[in-house]
Scaffold this active site. Sequence first.
Site, PDB file in Angstrom:
ATOM      1  N   HIS A   1       0.524  -1.422  -0.170  1.00 36.32           N
ATOM      2  CA  HIS A   1       0.463  -0.190   0.041  1.00 36.32           C
ATOM      3  C   HIS A   1       1.131   1.490  -0.395  1.00 36.32           C
ATOM      4  CE1 HIS A   1      -3.900   1.827   1.579  1.00 36.32           C
ATOM      5  NE2 HIS A   1      -3.483   2.543   0.382  1.00 36.32           N
TER       6      HIS A   1
ATOM      7  N   ASN B   1      -4.661   5.883  -7.273  1.00 32.76           N
ATOM      8  CA  ASN B   1      -4.821   7.464  -7.259  1.00 32.76           C
ATOM      9  C   ASN B   1      -4.430   8.294  -7.781  1.00 32.76           C
ATOM     10  OD1 ASN B   1      -3.601   6.980  -4.898  1.00 32.76           O
ATOM     11  ND2 ASN B   1      -5.401   8.226  -3.461  1.00 32.76           N
TER      12      ASN B   1
ATOM     13  N   ASP C   1       1.059   3.168   3.991  1.00 31.62           N
ATOM     14  CA  ASP C   1      -0.332   3.696   2.785  1.00 31.62           C
ATOM     15  C   ASP C   1       0.422   5.024   2.815  1.00 31.62           C
ATOM     16  OD1 ASP C   1      -2.793   5.019   2.385  1.00 31.62           O
ATOM     17  OD2 ASP C   1      -3.037   5.093   3.866  1.00 31.62           O
TER      18      ASP C   1
ATOM     19  N   HIS D   1       2.665  14.607   0.958  1.00 32.06           N
ATOM     20  CA  HIS D   1       1.613  15.505   0.210  1.00 32.06           C
ATOM     21  C   HIS D   1       2.826  16.656   0.576  1.00 32.06           C
ATOM     22  CE1 HIS D   1      -2.121  13.700  -0.054  1.00 32.06           C
ATOM     23  NE2 HIS D   1      -1.740  13.608   1.456  1.00 32.06           N
TER      24      HIS D   1
HETATM   25 ZN   LIG Z   1      -6.985   4.282   1.544  1.00 32.81          ZN
END
Ligand SMILES: [Zn+2]
Lengths: 327, 436
Positions: free
Chosen positions: B59, B93, B306, B310
Amino acid sequence: MKHLLSTSELSHADAVQILDTADQMAAVSSRAVKKLPALRGRTVVNLFFEDSTRTRISFETAAKRLSADVINFSAKGSSVSKGESLKDTAQTLMAMSADAVVIRHPSSGAPQQLADSGWIDAAVVNAGDGKHAHPTQALLDAMTLRRVRSRATGVASTGMDLEGMHVVIVGDVLHSRVARSNVWLLTTLGARVTLVAPPTLVPVATDNWPCEVSYDLDAVLSEAPDAVMMLRLQRERMNAAFFPSEAEYTRGWGLTAQRVQRLEAVGAPTVFMHPGPMNRGLEISSEAADSPRSTVLEQVANGVSVRMAVLFLLLSGDESSPNPSEN
Amino acid sequence: MSCYLIGNARPEGGDPADLLVTDGTVTAVGAPGSLQVPEDAEVIDASGLIALPGLVDMHTHLREPGREDAETVQTGTRAAARGGFTAVFAMANSNPVADTAGVVEQVWQLGRDAGWTDVHPVGAVTVGLEGTRLSEIRAMAESRAAVRMFSDDGKCVHDPVLMRRALEYVKAFDGIIAQHAQEPRLTEGAQMNEGAVSADLGLTGWPAVAEEAIIARDVLLAQHVGSRLHICHLSTEGSVEIVRWAKSRGVYVTAEVTPHHLMLTDELVRTFDPVYKVNPPLRTDADVQALRRAVAEGTIDVVGTDHAPHTAEDKECEWSCAAHGMTGLETALSVVQLSLVDTGLIGWDRVAQIMSHRPAGILGLTDQGQPLRPGSVANLVLWDPAGATPVDPATHASKGRNSPYRGMTLPGSVRATFYRGHPVVRDGELATPLGR
Ligand SMILES: [Zn+2]
């Protein structure tokens, strides 16, 4: 005290000092010349990311009565979509050498971020942030309650707290910064606070809050509390299924004419408070709003005194008296 | 020909051993000093270090294509190598979304060209992550990227019919659907975990039930259609209970937890510092403890970072408009040591399971997550459990500066990472990528 961000950080002594100072400020406001030189040459910026003419005018009046220079900076519309504006705006304010920044913001925590960021070194006063806090509203409510107690007992308000008073806060607690700030402040000052709302409008985890929660307004009013504070209800909450209809809300949780009459009938001492603006006929009936028990206009006047006290205490350092004899 | 002798390391925390790595393969493992070593072998003293199979992150957000200002495949895989990873799965994404064979092949090729770790693109379940139409899943599976895992991560596949179809469809090539479990209506405008802290702060709450309801539905769907389901980033005690129940019924479900959900709680939100804003949100201490126990007992299969870099602009703003996510690749193993090993819950053999063997197994990788024995591809990390990692995001290889551990000193440190027999990290610093 460097900033005023939330009432949860105020000690009993801090709160009483602010209220005592506010009483002195109120004395100034009742004179023919309503002005003190205390903050001459200091700059107060009203930084409003959200419309609130009432709160802005109250802060502006307070700063001007202390002879401060006031800059109104309306940043509405530039904030929530483009986040860097808080930082940029703060740095712009520093370039103007602001001594205090009064900030109103739709995002919870924005005043604390401004105070903690290192972007500015001015004092930060929270004039309402999201659903988080509105400390000067709670302070003006406490000042009003203290004066109610003073009138009832004939004892001067200086040094007084709210020990033993029972205050009922009714309405949309979930979305209310006014309710949150009052829970911390009024209980710090010794009051017993009961929140009353439909269960959908109470946060899910209030077990740690120093107050009681009830869903039954009539049961709580039957205890003849010292004050009942009605929160403003946003009509659009109905569309998000927080309650089925305005009529049902009013029947359950409004300060209706019948409820006023019941309090009258038992000779309850209860005063009616509202932070304004009121939705007459929704959370409060005209009978309640226009009753001699209503403190709504007194709250507005006390708002200026409390904000004068806060600005004075934050900007004038260790001096403990505004020296009202001076002109 | 390249040859390294890794001397006196402790494979998966066991007894010290020497490992010989020749041309990308582990060729011999034996007691210290027992191996026949070619004269030109470079000797690396690994005394006191633990050797783990190269870590596999199921992830990761690499942000390329589309947000190269936040991260690129190059910078993200450098960060991965520094964290001890030899394979990462890049979530879909990006912009454009990885919902076609073209995009996944592009990301796969960028990873290959960078040469720091394997990069396996994750394909989107639905076109544009919009939750309405299945994307061309089979085309992505048959592309050079050979995609096996599909996820709309960042968004939940909330339509139950679409989720059912996706679970069924990927059976054709032994694929797996990785669900970001977040019921959208229950989390409209949500800013943080719903509980005592959100009540105090007046931030819109993100109830645990919004995660648990989707997991409960999806394990039942997976059972009904006989498919494989992976649950991304479990964050609540209730989610653990549902997964445990599903596993006891024989549902083929695997579960992941992030390092930050093993360590941090929603009390940090009281600072209003957006570095702590993340999806799913930081939960309570009771949740953290339940997640740790779930890793120890095996209900949770893997740790996935994860990693969500940013830009400063997306984080240096008001809480409500800040982006969700925190970086994690360069701190993951330290946080696992702190929360699971140093607490006595698991040993290093279990760390090798949750961070390497198991994720490689779930995804069918044959050249990752292998045991450290002769014949295995030489993907491995040398870890100093007595070391310390002071966290200064400015020194990170990731472009992201949004580490929630900044200013802390975390336990342990990566001393070396071997990727297919090539040291991409040496002496704790990035070295050179693998040339192909
Ligand atoms: Zn997620």
